[in-house]
Design a protein around this motif. Structure first.
Motif, mmCIF file in Angstrom:
data_model
loop_
_atom_site.group_PDB
_atom_site.id
_atom_site.type_symbol
_atom_site.label_atom_id
_atom_site.label_comp_id
_atom_site.label_asym_id
_atom_site.label_seq_id
_atom_site.Cartn_x
_atom_site.Cartn_y
_atom_site.Cartn_z
ATOM 1 N N ASP A 182 11.659 34.235 57.826
ATOM 2 C CA ASP A 182 12.208 33.183 58.677
ATOM 3 C C ASP A 182 13.720 33.391 58.762
ATOM 4 N N VAL A 183 14.256 33.353 59.976
ATOM 5 C CA VAL A 183 15.665 33.690 60.182
ATOM 6 C C VAL A 183 16.360 32.575 60.952
ATOM 7 N N THR A 184 17.509 32.159 60.455
ATOM 8 C CA THR A 184 18.361 31.229 61.188
ATOM 9 C C THR A 184 19.780 31.796 61.223
ATOM 10 N N CYS A 185 20.486 31.520 62.308
ATOM 11 C CA CYS A 185 21.856 32.019 62.480
ATOM 12 C C CYS A 185 22.795 30.852 62.760
ATOM 13 N N GLU A 186 23.999 30.960 62.282
ATOM 14 C CA GLU A 186 25.022 29.957 62.560
ATOM 15 C C GLU A 186 26.322 30.678 62.896
ATOM 16 N N ASP A 187 26.835 30.418 64.102
ATOM 17 C CA ASP A 187 28.083 31.025 64.534
ATOM 18 C C ASP A 187 29.277 30.179 64.083
ATOM 19 N N ALA A 188 30.474 30.619 64.458
ATOM 20 C CA ALA A 188 31.719 29.892 64.178
ATOM 21 C C ALA A 188 31.888 29.629 62.688
ATOM 22 N N MET A 189 31.698 30.673 61.901
ATOM 23 C CA MET A 189 31.905 30.588 60.453
ATOM 24 C C MET A 189 33.142 31.391 60.068
ATOM 25 N N ALA A 190 33.626 31.172 58.857
ATOM 26 C CA ALA A 190 34.814 31.877 58.375
ATOM 27 C C ALA A 190 34.663 32.183 56.889
ATOM 28 N N ILE A 191 35.348 33.246 56.470
ATOM 29 C CA ILE A 191 35.459 33.590 55.055
ATOM 30 C C ILE A 191 36.860 33.215 54.601
#
Length: 481
Positions: A382-391
Motif C-alpha cells: 500500500d502506497v501513499t504520497c505527500e508533497d510539499a515536505m521538507a528536511i
C-alpha cells in the motif's frame, strides 16, 4: 613543481561585472603558489542559456537568436575590463566566433523543434567557455602570465549528458598532460567549471552547481595543497540567511560535516565537491571574493577544537514523502530489497529512510519518475504520497559524542508535527521531515536554541573556553592564505 598547486574556483557572482572581475584578478595575483583557476559562467547566464534551448525546442528560432545576441552583448561589455587594444581585439574575435556558433546551433535546433540532452549541453557550456576566456585575458592584461585551458580537453566524462560522471583516471592524465606544464612554466591556468567532454570529444556537463565539483576533481588530479571555493558569502553558515536572520560563519568543518550539510541543502557548496577531496585529504576553503579579507570556512578531515553542539543546520525543501506499507513485511526478508530496486530502476535517489515492522517511508526530491515508481510499488504494498515536505537537519561531530544533543534538537521542535525522524549511521546528524510550511519555524527554533544568545549559547562558550585551557588559551586558527 617546487610548491604544491592551489585550485581557486570562482562562482558566477564573483565574475558578474567588470568590478567583480578586477577583484578576482587581484585575488589571483596575490596568491604566490602555482594555481589553476576554475570559473563559472557569469551570474544568470546558465539560466539564460537554458532559456535559449527551451525557445529552440518550441521552434522559436528568432527569439532564441535574440537571446544569444543579448548574451553576446553582455560578454562584449565585460571584455572592456581588458585595456590593451590588441588583447581585447583578440578576445572579441574569440567571443564573436563562439556566440555566432551558438546562434547557428540554436537556429538549426529551432527548425526541427527538438533539443536533445547532447545539444543542450553544447548550448549551456558556452557560459563557462566565455567567462574563462575573459578572465584569462584580464589576468594577462594585468601583467599576470596566464593560459586559457579548454575544460573539454581536461575533464573526461561518460556520455550521460546533463549529469555526466567523470572518468577520474582519464581526467588525471589530461591534467598532467595539459595543465601541469603550464603551471610549471609559471603561468596561471584558467579554465571553466561544469563543462567536460566524452573521450570522443562530445561536450558534456556535470549538472547545476558542477563547477565546484570540477575544481575538486582538478585539485585531486594535481595533488593540490588546497581547493579554494570563492563565492559571495563569508563561508559556510550556521543556517540559510534567507530563513534565519544573522546566521554565523562556521570557521571549521570536517569533511563529513560539510558533505552532510551540502547534501541536505546548504547552498554554498555543491554536494559532490567534497568527494574528491576526501580521498586525497586535500582541505577545502570557502571564501568571499567580495570580502577577501574574511577568514572563511576551513574544511578538512578533522574539524579541530570547536564549541560543543551542532556545527550548523540545513534545510532541503520541495520534497515528496512516500509511505510504503505491507503486512507481508512482518518477519519477512527481501521486502526492502524489492522496494529499493524500484527506485534504482528509475535512477531516483532517496534522501531519508525510516522503517518499522510493516512499513518503510522515504523522501525524494526528483519527482520525474514518481508515477512509474508508485505503479510498481502498489503491486506488492500500500502506497501513499505527500508533497510539499521538507528536511531539516542538525549536523555536527558533537552529536555522536553527546547523546543529549539529539534530545535537545527534538525538544526545540516540540509542537511541530514531525512526519519522520532519523539519525544517520555516522550519528553526526539528526534529521526530521515535516511539512514545508513548518520548515522556516523549525529552522528558526533550532538556530535560537543552539546559536543565538541565551543559556545554551553561554553553556557552549563556557565549555569551549574550558577545552582551550581557560581565559589564557588560544583557539587554533585555520591556515592563512
Amino acid at each position: 613543481m617546487e610548491h604544491p598547486v592551489v585550485v581557486m574556483k570562482f562562482g558566477g557572482t564573483s565574475v558578474q561585472d567588470a568590478a567583480a572581475v578586477q577583484r578576482v584578478v587581484e585575488i589571483v595575483r596575490r596568491e604566490t603558489r602555482p594555481r589553476l583557476v576554475v570559473v563559472s559562467a557569469l551570474a544568470r547566464v546558465t539560466d539564460a542559456l537554458l532559456e535559449v534551448a527551451a525557445l529552440a525546442e518550441r521552434r522559436g528560432g528568432g527569439a532564441a537568436e535574440k537571446r544569444v545576441r543579448e548574451l553576446r552583448a553582455r560578454h562584449v561589455e565585460l571584455a572592456s575590463v581588458v585595456r590593451s587594444t590588441e588583447r581585447r581585439g583578440m578576445l572579441l574575435l574569440t567571443l564573436d566566433a563562439a556566440f555566432a556558433e551558438l546562434a547557428a546551433l540554436a537556429s538549426a535546433l529551432a527548425v526541427v523543434g527538438e533539443v536533445s540532452p547532447r545539444s543542450k549541453d553544447a548550448i549551456v557550456a558556452a557560459g563557462e567557455i566565455a567567462s574563462s576566456r575573459i578572465l584569462a585575458a584580464a589576468l594577462e592584461d594585468a601583467g599576470q602570465p596566464a593560459q586559457w585551458l579548454d575544460p573539454r580537453e581536461l575533464l573526461v566524462t561518460d556520455a550521460a549528458h546533463g549529469q555526466a560522471l567523470p572518468d577520474r583516471a582519464a581526467t588525471d592524465a589530461r591534467l598532467a598532460e595539459r595543465a601541469r606544464p603550464q603551471l610549471e612554466a609559471g603561468r596561471v591556468g584558467v579554465t571553466g567549471g561544469f563543462v567536460g567532454a566524452t573521450a570522443e570529444g562530445l561536450t558534456t556537463t556535470l549538472g547545476r552547481g558542477g563547477s565546484d565539483y570540477s575544481a575538486a576533481l582538478f585539485g585531486a588530479a594535481l595533488a593540490a595543497a588546497e581547493i579554494q571555493i570563492w563565492t559571495d558569502v563569508d563561508g559556510m553558515l550556521t543556517a540559510d540567511p534567507r530563513v534565519v536572520e544573522a546566521p554565523r560563519v562556521v570557521s571549521r568543518l570536517s569533511f563529513d560535516e560539510a558533505s552532510e550539510l551540502a547534501y541536505f541543502g546548504a547552498k554554498v557548496l555543491h554536494p559532490s565537491t567534497i568527494q574528491p577531496a576526501v580521498g586525497t585529504g586535500i582541505p577545502v576553503r570557502i571564501l568571499n571574493s567580495h570580502r577577501p579579507q574574511a577568514e572563511g570556512t576551513w574544511i578538512a578531515r578533522e574539524a579541530g577544537p570547536r564549541e560543543p553542539g551542532p556545527a550548523a543546520i540545513a534545510c532541503k525543501r520541495g520534497l515528496t514523502r512516500i509511505d510504503i506499507a505491507s503486512t507481508r513485511m512482518l518477519m519477512a526478508y527481501g521486502f526492502l530489497r524489492r522496494v529499493f530496486e524500484v527506485f534504482e530502476r528509475y535512477k531516483t535517489p532517496v534522501d531519508v529512510v525510516t522503517t518499522s515492522e510493516v512499513s518503510v517511508s522515504v523522501t525524494i526530491d526528483d519527482r520525474r519518475s514518481l508515477t512509474a515508481i508508485v505503479s510498481e510499488l502498489v503491486a506488492f504494498a500500500d502506497v501513499t504520497c505527500e508533497d510539499a515536505m521538507a528536511i531539516v537537519c542538525a549536523v555536527g561531530e558533537s552529536l555522536r559524542s553527546d547523546a543529549r544533543l539529539a534530545t535537545q534538537v527534538l525538544g526545540a521542535l516540540e509542537g511541530l508535527p514531525l512526519a519522520m525522524v532519523s539519525q544517520g549511521g555516522s550519528r553526526k546528524n539528526v534529521t526530521v521531515v515535516l511539512r514545508d510550511a513548518d520548515a522556516t519555524e523549525a529552522m528558526q527554533r533550532l538556530h535560537r536554541r543552539f546559536f543565538e544568545a541565551g543559556p545554551a549559547a553561554g553553556e557552549r562558550a563556557a565549555l569551549a573556553l574550558a577545552e582551550r585551557g581557560g581565559a589564557g588559551g588560544a583557539a587554533r586558527q585555520p591556515p592563512q592564505i
